[in-house]
Design an enzyme around this catalytic site. Structure first.
Site, PDB file in Angstrom:
ATOM      1  N   LEU A 140     -21.856 -11.815 107.283  1.00  0.00           N
ATOM      2  CA  LEU A 140     -22.807 -11.291 106.204  1.00  0.00           C
ATOM      3  C   LEU A 140     -22.943 -12.707 105.152  1.00  0.00           C
ATOM      4  CD1 LEU A 140     -20.176  -8.711 105.496  1.00  0.00           C
ATOM      5  CD2 LEU A 140     -22.661  -8.314 105.988  1.00  0.00           C
ATOM      6  N   CYS A 141     -23.184 -13.603 105.919  1.00  0.00           N
ATOM      7  CA  CYS A 141     -22.955 -15.410 105.231  1.00  0.00           C
ATOM      8  C   CYS A 141     -24.542 -15.102 104.904  1.00  0.00           C
ATOM      9  CB  CYS A 141     -23.159 -16.382 106.182  1.00  0.00           C
ATOM     10  SG  CYS A 141     -21.100 -16.694 106.059  1.00  0.00           S
ATOM     11  N   HIS A 142     -25.066 -15.425 103.722  1.00  0.00           N
ATOM     12  CA  HIS A 142     -26.851 -15.972 103.892  1.00  0.00           C
ATOM     13  C   HIS A 142     -26.924 -17.120 103.964  1.00  0.00           C
ATOM     14  CE1 HIS A 142     -24.475 -13.279 100.297  1.00  0.00           C
ATOM     15  NE2 HIS A 142     -26.052 -13.042  99.986  1.00  0.00           N
ATOM     16  N   MET A 183     -17.969 -21.620 104.684  1.00  0.00           N
ATOM     17  CA  MET A 183     -18.419 -20.751 105.449  1.00  0.00           C
ATOM     18  C   MET A 183     -19.018 -22.359 106.459  1.00  0.00           C
ATOM     19  SD  MET A 183     -16.020 -18.161 105.489  1.00  0.00           S
ATOM     20  CE  MET A 183     -16.958 -18.023 107.352  1.00  0.00           C
ATOM     21  N   GLU A 184     -19.641 -22.645 105.727  1.00  0.00           N
ATOM     22  CA  GLU A 184     -20.957 -24.027 106.598  1.00  0.00           C
ATOM     23  C   GLU A 184     -19.715 -25.532 107.240  1.00  0.00           C
ATOM     24  OE1 GLU A 184     -24.118 -21.146 104.841  1.00  0.00           O
ATOM     25  OE2 GLU A 184     -21.213 -22.015 104.507  1.00  0.00           O
ATOM     26  N   ASP A 242     -15.162 -29.243 125.025  1.00  0.00           N
ATOM     27  CA  ASP A 242     -16.151 -28.561 125.918  1.00  0.00           C
ATOM     28  C   ASP A 242     -16.338 -30.335 126.697  1.00  0.00           C
ATOM     29  OD1 ASP A 242     -18.170 -27.561 127.489  1.00  0.00           O
ATOM     30  OD2 ASP A 242     -19.476 -28.759 126.436  1.00  0.00           O
TER      31      ASP A 242
END
Length: 172
Positions: A85-87, A127-128, A142
């Site tokens: 739901l992020c733009h 969020m980014e 990793d």
């Protein structure tokens, strides 16, 4: 048939649900474009020998922090592909910094990552910034897992955000 849905119901402050409880992407079309900044942080803890490999540049897969930086930048740009739901946003800046984890967490052996993300737009970039930190730390895992499978990621969180209707937030 579509209709505008309220950003939050009277019973819930969660903006990603409409009045019927259905998930939706928040309509930001009427919001003003402002300069927005978010800073997030987190750390990966590891064995002292693993940290020494990274610091010496002797990891088998190459420049661990350089590759983690690029991975974090790429992740910030792809956040809307990962979080449903992020733009999608036109980011104007993504910067990642690495430091010894012990600088902010005495006794911790590892690496702290801080991501700063900026845009000019109608919605924030928290969020980014969080995604950039997580993916950078996962990349370190990793690249070093052959030497240390016991590494662990801790305390990923937003440190601050600025811009928009809700103003500024600075973590304690």
């Amino acid at each position: 048939m579509t209709s505008k849905t309220p950003e939050a119901t009277a019973t819930s402050p969660l903006t990603h649900f409409d009045a019927q409880g259905q998930a939706h992407m928040v309509d930001v079309g009427a919001k003003a474009a402002t300069h927005r900044i978010a800073v997030a942080t987190g750390r990966i803890e590891m064995l002292p020998a693993t940290l020494a490999l990274i610091e010496a540049g002797n990891a088998k897969k190459g420049d661990v922090l350089g590759i983690a930086r690029i991975a974090g930048i790429q992740a910030a740009k792809k956040t809307s592909d990962l979080i449903p739901l992020c733009h999608p946003l036109a980011l104007t800046r993504v910067a990642l910094d690495f430091a010894p984890a012990s600088a902010h967490h005495p006794g911790a052996t590892g690496i702290a990552c801080t991501a700063t993300v900026e845009t000019v737009g109608p919605t924030g970039v928290e969020m980014e910034a969080l995604t950039a930190v997580q993916v950078a730390l996962l990349t370190i895992y990793d690249m070093c897992k052959a030497a240390d499978r016991g590494m662990s990621i801790h305390d990923v969180r937003v440190l601050q955000k600025h811009g928009g209707k809700s103003g500024s937030y600075v973590a304690d």
